[in-house]
Write an enzyme that holds these catalytic residues in place. Structure first.
Site, PDB file in Angstrom:
ATOM      1  N   ASN A 150       0.719  -1.124   0.038  1.00  9.20           N
ATOM      2  CA  ASN A 150      -0.077   0.021   0.043  1.00  9.20           C
ATOM      3  C   ASN A 150       1.030   1.359   0.054  1.00  9.20           C
ATOM      4  O   ASN A 150       2.409   1.135   0.079  1.00  9.20           O
ATOM      5  CB  ASN A 150      -1.086  -0.165   1.345  1.00  9.20           C
ATOM      6  CG  ASN A 150      -0.317  -0.050   2.666  1.00  9.20           C
ATOM      7  OD1 ASN A 150       0.590   0.731   2.923  1.00  9.20           O
ATOM      8  ND2 ASN A 150      -0.270  -1.218   3.388  1.00  9.20           N
ATOM      9  N   ASP A 163      -4.298  -5.705   4.410  1.00 11.64           N
ATOM     10  CA  ASP A 163      -5.493  -6.658   5.063  1.00 11.64           C
ATOM     11  C   ASP A 163      -5.621  -7.849   4.287  1.00 11.64           C
ATOM     12  O   ASP A 163      -5.900  -8.935   5.139  1.00 11.64           O
ATOM     13  CB  ASP A 163      -6.615  -5.956   4.685  1.00 11.64           C
ATOM     14  CG  ASP A 163      -6.717  -4.661   5.674  1.00 11.64           C
ATOM     15  OD1 ASP A 163      -5.924  -4.713   6.759  1.00 11.64           O
ATOM     16  OD2 ASP A 163      -7.680  -3.829   5.413  1.00 11.64           O
TER      17      ASP A 163
END
Ligand code: CTP
Length: 397
Positions: A209, A278
């Site tokens: 990310n 995640d």
């Protein structure tokens, strides 16, 4: 940052003295009142006019200078000082300070000064490693001085080894640590996570990310300035690990999970600022991977939620602060996370807002606790870290 602070810089006869001019300039830019004290030998390496021009203050060299306003200079600057840094500190001045010898402006002022003393030794490797110098350094540390370990490298004398004075930016960090903040986290262990995690798809590619790590690094630095024992668990970032922290580099969410669980039992405060991926790609059997088809390898599974696990393990007296990045319904979603993960605090920001979020130098944070929602202004990540830790300190004491 140093407005209202008085910094004494002692400069001794070493070629590294030229670096102290940059340090003086950095301190003045931070609004410190800087007074430079030089030994006679130091004036052979750098002209006092350099320091006088940078600081706007007369350089103090000779205790018996007649050309000054009537004050006992070594006593008046000594009592005004918030910190006294000797950089570079020669073997000779270290020996004098270790033995209470006060025979010039620098050493008399050091003896009269009650402020924290920081020394940055810089000399030839053989002089540094001579037992008598090592003993003198140890003795000064025993008296409470902070001695900055010299860096290693090519030295001006032609030798290679330990003895280089660290760069001015490093010296500045030591001054910050000594005087910037009250030591309201002394004796506390603070665990900070920062940066992105990376989940390997195959030996070449990964999922990650946009986290820059800036917020977590600012929190770690701020906690260390306040006297905490800081552990920083960080994914890969382009930042230099902050000084004064135990730095644990990690790559994947699993690495971060393991490092955090190992450090957690004796931790007082957790600041979970990392952006943990995640999901991670599942391992797919070779024969199922269609050549040139990303979709066939990107079946994902959830990573273990580190913060939620800490919330389960948390015992009385441990304080858990998470971070929450949202694109909509920021307060509602963050409050849900606070409850669900058993946190004491969560710092929320809206990724869609200008100046808040991943790669910016500023942040606009709302701090949620069980009882309240506090909106912090749009400030630098350093200032946000200070305000967040102010709120944490209020709630643990
Ligand atoms: N977090 C964590 N471990 C994970 C995922 C998230 O510890 N595997 C932590 C983050 O470091 C952050 C907090 O949980 O402090 C909130 O992360 P965020 O991604 O905003 O929320 P999630 O709970 O993962 O929920 P969602 O992604 O659905 O918003």
């Amino acid at each position: 940052m140093l407005k209202g602070k008085t910094v004494l810089l002692g400069v001794t006869g070493s070629i590294a003295a030229y670096k102290t001019a940059s340090l003086a300039s950095m301190l003045v830019k931070q609004h410190a009142d800087v007074h430079v004290l030089m030994t006679r030998n130091a004036t052979n390496f750098i002209n006092p006019i350099t320091f006088e021009t940078l600081t706007g203050n007369k350089c103090l060299i000779d205790t018996f200078d007649r050309n000054f306003e009537f004050k006992v200079s070594h006593v008046s600057v000594a009592s005004a000082a918030d910190v006294f840094m000797v950089a570079p500190a020669s073997a000779d001045v270290i020996a004098k300070l270790a033995n209470g010898i006060a025979d010039d402006m620098l050493t008399t002022t050091a003896l009269a000064c009650e402020a924290p003393l920081i020394l940055a030794p810089a000399m030839n490797t053989h002089m540094l490693l001579k037992q008598v110098t090592l003993d003198n350094i140890k003795k000064l540390e025993g008296y409470g001085a902070e001695v900055i370990a010299p860096a290693s490298g090519y030295l001006a004398c032609g030798d290679t080894g330990a003895g280089k004075m660290p760069e001015p930016e490093t010296l500045l960090q030591y001054i910050y640590k000594a005087i910037l903040r009250e030591k309201d986290l002394a004796g506390k262990k603070v665990l900070v996570t920062a940066g992105p995690t990376q989940e390997a798809i195959d030996p070449v590619r990964f999922v990650t990310n946009h986290s820059s790590g800036k917020m977590g690094y600012a929190l770690a630095r701020e906690a260390s300035f306040r006297g905490a024992d800081v552990v920083l668990v960080s994914g890969k970032t382009s930042l230099t690990p902050p000084l004064f922290t135990k730095f644990i580099p990690v790559v994947s969410a699993k690495d971060m999970y393991d490092a955090v669980m190992e450090e957690f039992p004796d931790t007082d405060i957790v600041l979970k600022a990392a952006a943990v991926a995640d999901y991670r790609p599942m391992h797919v059997a070779e024969d199922k991977i269609k050549k040139n088809s990303a979709s066939s390898v990107l079946e994902m599974e959830r990573t273990d939620d580190i913060l939620a696990e800490l919330g389960k393990q948390k015992r009385d007296g441990q304080f858990l602060c998470g971070f929450s990045m949202e694109t909509k319904d920021m307060l509602e979603h963050s409050r849900e996370k606070l409850e669900k993960k058993n946190l004491d605090m969560i710092c929320a920001n809206n990724l869609k807002e200008q100046g808040a979020g991943f790669e910016t130098d500023t942040n606009h944070i709302s701090v949620l606790t069980r009882e309240e929602t506090i909106s912090l202004p749009l400030v630098s990540k350093e200032e946000a870290a200070r305000q967040i830790l102010d709120l944490v300190v209020d709630r643990i004491s």
